[in-house]
Design a protein around this motif. Structure first.
Motif, mmCIF file in Angstrom:
data_model
loop_
_atom_site.group_PDB
_atom_site.id
_atom_site.type_symbol
_atom_site.label_atom_id
_atom_site.label_comp_id
_atom_site.label_asym_id
_atom_site.label_seq_id
_atom_site.Cartn_x
_atom_site.Cartn_y
_atom_site.Cartn_z
ATOM 1 N N VAL A 41 -22.320 32.976 -25.502
ATOM 2 C CA VAL A 41 -23.023 34.217 -24.768
ATOM 3 C C VAL A 41 -24.511 34.258 -24.914
ATOM 4 C CG1 VAL A 41 -23.646 36.737 -25.728
ATOM 5 C CG2 VAL A 41 -21.376 35.637 -26.403
ATOM 6 N N GLY A 42 -24.838 33.344 -25.639
ATOM 7 C CA GLY A 42 -26.502 32.944 -24.964
ATOM 8 C C GLY A 42 -27.111 32.823 -23.240
ATOM 9 N N TYR A 44 -30.346 39.698 -28.604
ATOM 10 C CA TYR A 44 -30.759 40.476 -29.788
ATOM 11 C C TYR A 44 -30.987 41.865 -29.880
ATOM 12 C CZ TYR A 44 -30.079 35.174 -31.521
ATOM 13 O OH TYR A 44 -29.387 34.377 -31.603
ATOM 14 N N ALA A 53 -20.571 38.920 -29.171
ATOM 15 C CA ALA A 53 -21.637 37.561 -30.525
ATOM 16 C C ALA A 53 -21.743 38.543 -31.675
ATOM 17 C CB ALA A 53 -22.954 37.877 -30.097
ATOM 18 N N GLN A 58 -24.757 33.057 -21.276
ATOM 19 C CA GLN A 58 -23.991 33.841 -20.685
ATOM 20 C C GLN A 58 -25.111 34.586 -20.052
ATOM 21 O OE1 GLN A 58 -21.526 34.028 -18.530
ATOM 22 N NE2 GLN A 58 -20.162 34.575 -19.757
ATOM 23 N N VAL A 59 -25.861 35.309 -21.253
ATOM 24 C CA VAL A 59 -27.184 36.351 -20.908
ATOM 25 C C VAL A 59 -27.818 35.545 -20.060
ATOM 26 C CG1 VAL A 59 -29.054 37.673 -22.480
ATOM 27 C CG2 VAL A 59 -26.600 37.156 -23.166
ATOM 28 N N ALA A 73 -24.599 34.409 -29.560
ATOM 29 C CA ALA A 73 -25.888 34.399 -29.179
ATOM 30 C C ALA A 73 -26.461 33.288 -28.884
ATOM 31 C CB ALA A 73 -26.597 35.525 -29.378
ATOM 32 N N THR A 74 -26.184 32.493 -30.326
ATOM 33 C CA THR A 74 -26.755 31.112 -30.139
ATOM 34 C C THR A 74 -25.687 30.275 -29.416
ATOM 35 O OG1 THR A 74 -25.117 30.922 -32.159
ATOM 36 C CG2 THR A 74 -27.504 31.206 -32.691
ATOM 37 N N PRO A 89 -31.953 34.286 -26.487
ATOM 38 C CA PRO A 89 -32.217 35.110 -25.505
ATOM 39 C C PRO A 89 -32.612 36.154 -26.250
ATOM 40 C CG PRO A 89 -30.132 34.309 -24.820
ATOM 41 C CD PRO A 89 -30.088 33.887 -26.251
#
Lengths: 297, 297
Positions: free
Chosen positions: A157-158, B36, B119, A160-161, A153-154, B32
């Motif tokens: 993937v982050g 999370y 993620a 992408q979101v 997410a860092t 984002p």
């Protein structure tokens, strides 16, 4: 002098072949066959192998060997492929073609495509941890930690979101930069930096590699956006004009085509300046920076 | 004596709380936010934390500390959660409920659910590599390599693929065993064995932990299959009778309920025998083996 005889085409061909062979060996078919077929279908679909080659070139620039970086180089390509397979899924970008071939889920079904991505991601980390030779284990752990960071997410993937959330909306330059530095930039950056880490490069070298990679990463993305507008689907091997069709925010849509081209060229110059201290050792990375701006697909 | 005063309920509560807090801290909300939220929704949905607790207990049995194993324990739960999120997707098992709550994609959409899984998987490896303290780096690399192996096409994903291919077909006992030893067994096994590796356990200890884990892993799966037939959806917190509805091959369907129960009990006995040499040090793992057979959901 080495610098004068350096031939990018020969260099790329040789490296691509090394990476191709190593990837094929790492993903040798086994039971259950269908998942190996699915992984091999997308991994061995003939990409440019830009991430692995950047990793190998950075390792050599830092005084390391190809052998030290080859497992990480292959892992980076597996992870990149995972991200493409999952991006193409109907629930994501819903793409039918990639590199001129039907996308993974079109051939193997959505379930197998999801699992092939998962398997590639998990195997990438196994491959680095198990196969890396001649590198102090704490450096290998550093590479694994930073690649994980660049994908989670860092990172990828982050990006992408935020990209998904921005579809069809007017977004700020800040958001657009977040998307690109994360969605494509993070993995490109660690591709270069990991090569330096594996060779035992010092902080100063790693910082220069990092800035080089950030610059070419952003240039790469801008050119991708430009090509989406100017190239045909045949040239791209994927559906062209897709960004416009779904009203995705891109640099050309914010700045126009010509200013976007100029920005990409300025970034490539800046990237090359970072490598100035390394003389002819930097030839491959310098040529790779040019290669990125010149590509037509 | 420690053995006489060991209280499994207290032990599990304490360990669950430690794992819960560590997971929540590792996945602290950031930008984002939506990704999370999605990761936290499924990771902090109150599972039994069986894999992390097995990892911590094995590390203690082998003479290590909770601190040495906690990052790996959390990583195992992240990976387990990733596999549940992706399993529940419409393209896979298409489940609407999990642990009594709507599944991840039902709440966040399929795209975010796919990305949340990706993620979690990437971050799990980063977390082990970055956060593990007081363990020789080459042992951390060994853990990473073996966890990757347990998740990729050689493990969990391989088991999933054969499970998908077997749906609605009459399959052999050999295929059923392949599915279970890979789909659930591989991650359970490395959950236990990684604890032993991180504590610096010798080959003999690791082999015993491995056999213990294989036995409880298979028992766990057989009991899962039994519960799918005998329990209600309310007890399970997910759709009951699902295996029968899609004609999935299970142990009860091959052997009948009673023989399946006996087989599970025999496996638990065999698992406990492996730990005989370790006396009161083995109390938590012995009690965990019993806990698995007694569970009702």
């Amino acid at each position: 002098m080495v610098a004068q005889t350096f031939n990018l085409k020969t260099y790329l061909n040789q490296r691509q072949q090394q990476v191709e062979e190593a990837l094929s060996a790492a993903l040798a078919p086994a039971y259950p066959e269908r998942i190996y077929e699915a992984m091999r279908y997308s991994v061995l679909a003939g990409g440019k192998r830009l991430r692995p080659i950047l990793c190998l070139a950075a390792c050599e620039l830092a005084g390391g060997s190809i052998e030290q970086a080859l497992p990480t180089a292959c892992a980076l390509e597996m992870i990149h492929t995972m991200s493409l397979i999952h991006d193409d899924l109907p629930a994501m970008d819903n793409d039918d073609f990639r590199r001129g071939k039907p996308t993974n889920h079109k051939v193997f079904g959505e379930d197998i495509a999801i699992l092939a991505g998962d398997a590639l991601l998990a195997f990438a980390f196994e491959h680095i941890a198990r196969q890396t030779q001649g590198v102090p284990p704490q450096l290998v752990l550093q590479v694994i930690a930073r690649i994980g960071h660049a994908v989670a997410a860092t990172g990828l993937v982050g990006g992408q979101v935020v990209d998904l959330e921005s579809e069809g909306k007017a977004i700020s330059l800040e958001t657009l930069e977040y998307i690109h530095t994360h969605k494509t930039g993070a993995l490109l950056e660690i591709s270069v930096v990991s090569g330096g880490i594996l060779a035992g490069g010092d902080e100063q070298l790693l910082a220069r590699l990092s800035r080089y990679a950030q610059d070419i990463g952003l240039a790469f993305q801008i050119i991708d956006d430009i090509l989406d507008i100017t190239a045909t689907s045949e040239q791209l091997g994927k559906t062209a004009g897709k960004d416009q069709a779904v009203a995705k925010a891109t640099y050309p849509s914010l700045w126009g085509l010509e200013a976007s081209r100029q920005k990409a060229e300025a970034l490539i110059r800046s990237a090359k300046e970072q490598l100035h201290p390394y003389g002819s050792q930097a030839e491959p990375l310098l040529a790779l920076a040019d290669f990125i701006t010149r590509r037509q697909h």
